[in-house]
Design a protein around this motif. Structure first.
Motif, PDB file in Angstrom:
ATOM      1  N   GLN A 120      -3.463 -42.222  -9.385  1.00 19.72           N
ATOM      2  CA  GLN A 120      -3.484 -42.852 -10.607  1.00 19.72           C
ATOM      3  C   GLN A 120      -3.745 -41.746 -11.926  1.00 19.72           C
ATOM      4  O   GLN A 120      -3.191 -41.840 -13.049  1.00 19.72           O
ATOM      5  CB  GLN A 120      -3.980 -44.129 -10.920  1.00 19.72           C
ATOM      6  N   ILE A 165      -9.597 -46.051   0.312  1.00 22.12           N
ATOM      7  CA  ILE A 165      -8.068 -46.659  -0.502  1.00 22.12           C
ATOM      8  C   ILE A 165      -8.423 -46.695  -1.924  1.00 22.12           C
ATOM      9  O   ILE A 165      -7.764 -46.149  -2.595  1.00 22.12           O
ATOM     10  CB  ILE A 165      -7.868 -48.029   0.163  1.00 22.12           C
ATOM     11  N   PHE A 166      -9.650 -47.268  -2.356  1.00 23.53           N
ATOM     12  CA  PHE A 166      -9.775 -47.352  -3.743  1.00 23.53           C
ATOM     13  C   PHE A 166      -9.906 -45.728  -4.478  1.00 23.53           C
ATOM     14  O   PHE A 166      -9.338 -45.605  -5.401  1.00 23.53           O
ATOM     15  CB  PHE A 166     -10.924 -47.835  -4.015  1.00 23.53           C
ATOM     16  N   LEU A 167     -10.469 -44.977  -3.558  1.00 27.65           N
ATOM     17  CA  LEU A 167     -10.649 -43.465  -3.992  1.00 27.65           C
ATOM     18  C   LEU A 167      -8.904 -42.848  -4.178  1.00 27.65           C
ATOM     19  O   LEU A 167      -8.835 -42.322  -5.078  1.00 27.65           O
ATOM     20  CB  LEU A 167     -11.349 -42.827  -3.142  1.00 27.65           C
ATOM     21  N   VAL A 209     -12.280 -49.141   2.948  1.00 24.98           N
ATOM     22  CA  VAL A 209     -11.980 -49.847   1.533  1.00 24.98           C
ATOM     23  C   VAL A 209     -12.191 -48.903   0.484  1.00 24.98           C
ATOM     24  O   VAL A 209     -11.359 -48.731  -0.491  1.00 24.98           O
ATOM     25  CB  VAL A 209     -12.660 -51.211   1.610  1.00 24.98           C
ATOM     26  N   VAL A 210     -13.578 -48.283   0.556  1.00 30.09           N
ATOM     27  CA  VAL A 210     -13.689 -47.297  -0.548  1.00 30.09           C
ATOM     28  C   VAL A 210     -12.938 -46.197  -0.686  1.00 30.09           C
ATOM     29  O   VAL A 210     -12.327 -45.740  -1.572  1.00 30.09           O
ATOM     30  CB  VAL A 210     -15.122 -46.697  -0.356  1.00 30.09           C
ATOM     31  N   ILE A 262      -6.005 -44.547  -4.557  1.00 33.31           N
ATOM     32  CA  ILE A 262      -5.482 -45.039  -5.664  1.00 33.31           C
ATOM     33  C   ILE A 262      -6.007 -44.445  -6.904  1.00 33.31           C
ATOM     34  O   ILE A 262      -5.199 -44.077  -7.850  1.00 33.31           O
ATOM     35  CB  ILE A 262      -5.582 -46.684  -5.729  1.00 33.31           C
ATOM     36  N   PHE A 263      -7.271 -44.140  -7.074  1.00 32.37           N
ATOM     37  CA  PHE A 263      -7.815 -43.567  -8.282  1.00 32.37           C
ATOM     38  C   PHE A 263      -7.219 -42.220  -8.435  1.00 32.37           C
ATOM     39  O   PHE A 263      -7.026 -41.972  -9.731  1.00 32.37           O
ATOM     40  CB  PHE A 263      -9.130 -43.413  -8.307  1.00 32.37           C
TER      41      PHE A 263
END
Length: 110
Positions: free
Chosen positions: A42, A34-36, A31-32, A38-39
């Motif tokens: 973007q 995936i967020f990384l 999960v971390v 996306i960051f």
């Protein structure tokens, strides 16, 4: 005549294992990551980085990721040094069975 109470069956409880803890850690890490990702995607705009005598142009997300990795490595090195220090201290103060603890290392008499 009142009905007989139902027999009480003890619940079988299982204790969590190390492997189950590892799976939880893996899922949290996914999960971390995936967020990384996306960051980073973007924040793709280029940023100019000045480090020592060099000048680099990197995407902003990647530059921040490198900064976070550098900070994590610094924390890991300091933590490893502290662990080594504590191990040496524990080894120094450990007493063999049958010997009294002394403040200085024991010398062998031959």
């Amino acid at each position: 005549m009142p009905a007989a109470p139902a027999p009480v069956v003890p619940k079988k409880t299982t204790r969590p294992t190390r492997i189950s803890g590892t799976w939880v850690a893996v899922l949290v890490a996914i999960v971390v990551l995936i967020f990384l990702l996306i960051f980073i995607l973007q924040n793709g705009g280029n940023a100019t980085i000045h480090f020592l005598w060099g000048e680099f142009s990197l995407p902003l997300g990647v530059a921040l990721l490198f900064g976070a990795i550098g900070g994590a490595l610094l924390v890991a090195v300091v933590g490893a040094a502290r662990i080594l220090q504590l191990r040496r201290q524990a080894k120094r103060t450990a007493t063999p069975i049958g010997r009294p603890a002394t403040s200085s290392p024991a010398r062998r008499e031959s």
